[in-house]
Design an enzyme around this catalytic site. Sequence first.
Site, PDB file in Angstrom:
ATOM      1  N   ARG A  98       2.547  -2.841 -10.390  1.00 30.47           N
ATOM      2  CA  ARG A  98       1.782  -3.646  -9.551  1.00 30.47           C
ATOM      3  C   ARG A  98       1.684  -5.176 -10.369  1.00 30.47           C
ATOM      4  O   ARG A  98       2.123  -5.076 -11.252  1.00 30.47           O
ATOM      5  CB  ARG A  98       0.287  -3.236  -9.865  1.00 30.47           C
ATOM      6  CG  ARG A  98       0.102  -1.755  -8.982  1.00 30.47           C
ATOM      7  CD  ARG A  98      -1.412  -1.303  -9.619  1.00 30.47           C
ATOM      8  NE  ARG A  98      -1.755  -0.008  -8.922  1.00 30.47           N
ATOM      9  CZ  ARG A  98      -1.316   0.933  -9.544  1.00 30.47           C
ATOM     10  NH1 ARG A  98      -0.855   1.208 -11.010  1.00 30.47           N
ATOM     11  NH2 ARG A  98      -1.562   2.407  -9.003  1.00 30.47           N
TER      12      ARG A  98
ATOM     13  N   LYS B 286      -3.803   1.563 -13.970  1.00 25.97           N
ATOM     14  CA  LYS B 286      -5.203   1.666 -13.864  1.00 25.97           C
ATOM     15  C   LYS B 286      -5.790   2.605 -15.007  1.00 25.97           C
ATOM     16  O   LYS B 286      -5.384   3.525 -15.258  1.00 25.97           O
ATOM     17  CB  LYS B 286      -5.527   2.316 -12.366  1.00 25.97           C
ATOM     18  CG  LYS B 286      -5.353   1.114 -11.422  1.00 25.97           C
ATOM     19  CD  LYS B 286      -5.666   1.680 -10.077  1.00 25.97           C
ATOM     20  CE  LYS B 286      -5.351   0.407  -9.109  1.00 25.97           C
ATOM     21  NZ  LYS B 286      -5.775   0.937  -7.586  1.00 25.97           N
TER      22      LYS B 286
ATOM     23  N   HIS C 216       2.643  -6.352  -3.618  1.00 25.12           N
ATOM     24  CA  HIS C 216       2.561  -5.149  -3.175  1.00 25.12           C
ATOM     25  C   HIS C 216       3.713  -4.678  -2.238  1.00 25.12           C
ATOM     26  O   HIS C 216       4.263  -3.756  -2.081  1.00 25.12           O
ATOM     27  CB  HIS C 216       1.353  -4.954  -2.492  1.00 25.12           C
ATOM     28  CG  HIS C 216       0.731  -3.764  -3.351  1.00 25.12           C
ATOM     29  ND1 HIS C 216       0.200  -3.566  -4.586  1.00 25.12           N
ATOM     30  CD2 HIS C 216       0.483  -2.504  -2.727  1.00 25.12           C
ATOM     31  CE1 HIS C 216      -0.291  -2.254  -4.632  1.00 25.12           C
ATOM     32  NE2 HIS C 216      -0.279  -1.831  -3.678  1.00 25.12           N
TER      33      HIS C 216
ATOM     34  N   ARG D 155       6.392  -3.325  -4.185  1.00 20.29           N
ATOM     35  CA  ARG D 155       5.919  -1.937  -4.956  1.00 20.29           C
ATOM     36  C   ARG D 155       6.359  -1.126  -3.714  1.00 20.29           C
ATOM     37  O   ARG D 155       6.820   0.248  -3.883  1.00 20.29           O
ATOM     38  CB  ARG D 155       4.563  -2.004  -5.217  1.00 20.29           C
ATOM     39  CG  ARG D 155       4.206  -0.377  -5.594  1.00 20.29           C
ATOM     40  CD  ARG D 155       2.510  -0.855  -6.221  1.00 20.29           C
ATOM     41  NE  ARG D 155       1.822   0.298  -6.330  1.00 20.29           N
ATOM     42  CZ  ARG D 155       1.965   0.929  -7.617  1.00 20.29           C
ATOM     43  NH1 ARG D 155       2.725   0.744  -8.525  1.00 20.29           N
ATOM     44  NH2 ARG D 155       1.044   2.231  -7.630  1.00 20.29           N
TER      45      ARG D 155
ATOM     46  N   HIS E 209       0.646   6.994  -9.943  1.00 18.26           N
ATOM     47  CA  HIS E 209      -0.338   7.503  -8.788  1.00 18.26           C
ATOM     48  C   HIS E 209      -1.237   8.286  -9.537  1.00 18.26           C
ATOM     49  O   HIS E 209      -0.401   9.522 -10.039  1.00 18.26           O
ATOM     50  CB  HIS E 209       0.041   7.848  -7.388  1.00 18.26           C
ATOM     51  CG  HIS E 209       0.375   6.839  -6.774  1.00 18.26           C
ATOM     52  ND1 HIS E 209       1.120   6.843  -5.585  1.00 18.26           N
ATOM     53  CD2 HIS E 209      -0.141   5.446  -6.652  1.00 18.26           C
ATOM     54  CE1 HIS E 209       1.525   5.909  -5.021  1.00 18.26           C
ATOM     55  NE2 HIS E 209       0.585   4.925  -5.343  1.00 18.26           N
TER      56      HIS E 209
ATOM     57  N   TYR F 188       4.617   7.902   1.539  1.00  9.79           N
ATOM     58  CA  TYR F 188       6.120   7.333   1.729  1.00  9.79           C
ATOM     59  C   TYR F 188       6.979   8.509   2.290  1.00  9.79           C
ATOM     60  O   TYR F 188       7.969   8.054   2.784  1.00  9.79           O
ATOM     61  CB  TYR F 188       6.567   7.084   0.083  1.00  9.79           C
ATOM     62  CG  TYR F 188       5.682   5.599  -0.268  1.00  9.79           C
ATOM     63  CD1 TYR F 188       6.033   4.643   0.204  1.00  9.79           C
ATOM     64  CD2 TYR F 188       4.771   6.032  -1.191  1.00  9.79           C
ATOM     65  CE1 TYR F 188       5.127   3.394  -0.339  1.00  9.79           C
ATOM     66  CE2 TYR F 188       4.047   4.765  -1.957  1.00  9.79           C
ATOM     67  CZ  TYR F 188       4.340   3.608  -1.394  1.00  9.79           C
ATOM     68  OH  TYR F 188       3.554   2.699  -1.862  1.00  9.79           O
TER      69      TYR F 188
END
Length: 307
Positions: free
Chosen positions: A157, A180, A252, A255, A278, A287
């Site tokens: 990111r 995150k 993004h 990404r 993730h 995806y």
Amino acid sequence: MSRAALDRLREQYLRHLTIERGLSANSLDAYRRDLARYTEYLAGEGTTEPNAITAPMTQAFMSWLRAPATEGGCELSASSAARIASSVRGFHKFMDEEGVIDDDVTRDLTSPKLPARLPKALTIEQVQRLLDAAGGDEPEQLRDRALLELLYASGARISEAIGLAVDDVIDRDMIRVRGKGDKQRVVPLGSFAQDALDAYLVRARPLFAARGSGSPALFLGVRGGALSRNSAWNILQRVAERAELDVHVSPHTLRHSFATHLMQGGADVRVVQELLGHASVSTTQIYTKVTVDALREMYALSHPRAR
């Protein structure tokens, strides 16, 4: 219990989110708005006691959010209503864990079904044009090329990329990314990104660092401070304009392109999940659908009896 007491519980939950999850000010403001709407709705229905809230009440609240304005509703989009539902569920879970309520009535609260949003990925040829447009031997050009090569090579990111420190380049072909929740992951870099990063570190970053106060950030601005998110965004926009791409490009986008191209190349979804950082494989599986759609389109165009 009065309305004021329910509001205090809401503020306690927001403080809990601040301490336990370290949410940004913007995220906290969103939670505060969502839950204020919820408690105001309950008060309008004559309910201010947490234990008096029932499952039908919470579901009626969700219906009210989506109802047309002509019928007294809020007429919110599915995504906005789904976000509020998540806030309400979190609030009730908190009250349940704190012993304020006897039961969490939002366990079965349903949210509006959101359409699957397919990531918009560049083609490999478009990525090549973009990265070629970032070429050049000036210090800023070396930095820009290194940044964009790293974004595409790692799937990081933009906040993760500009948050990298020099020490996070743990090997020539590996970087340590903080995602995150401050979760760390190690991501490999291909030879093109390695070469671009080497050129930047040797020929450009020392010049920028000499103008600053010793920032440990990997990517620096021309005055020696850490490169900002806005500056990184502007870099990408300038390069995309030079590349004359006929599609919108954001950090993004790179990404999404990273993940899509990996999946098209046969990478396992669990590997892509780990590389992207993730928490759930279900997030990564979108995806897989991108790849299936590409196969379906190619079949329709190529097979003599497809139509």
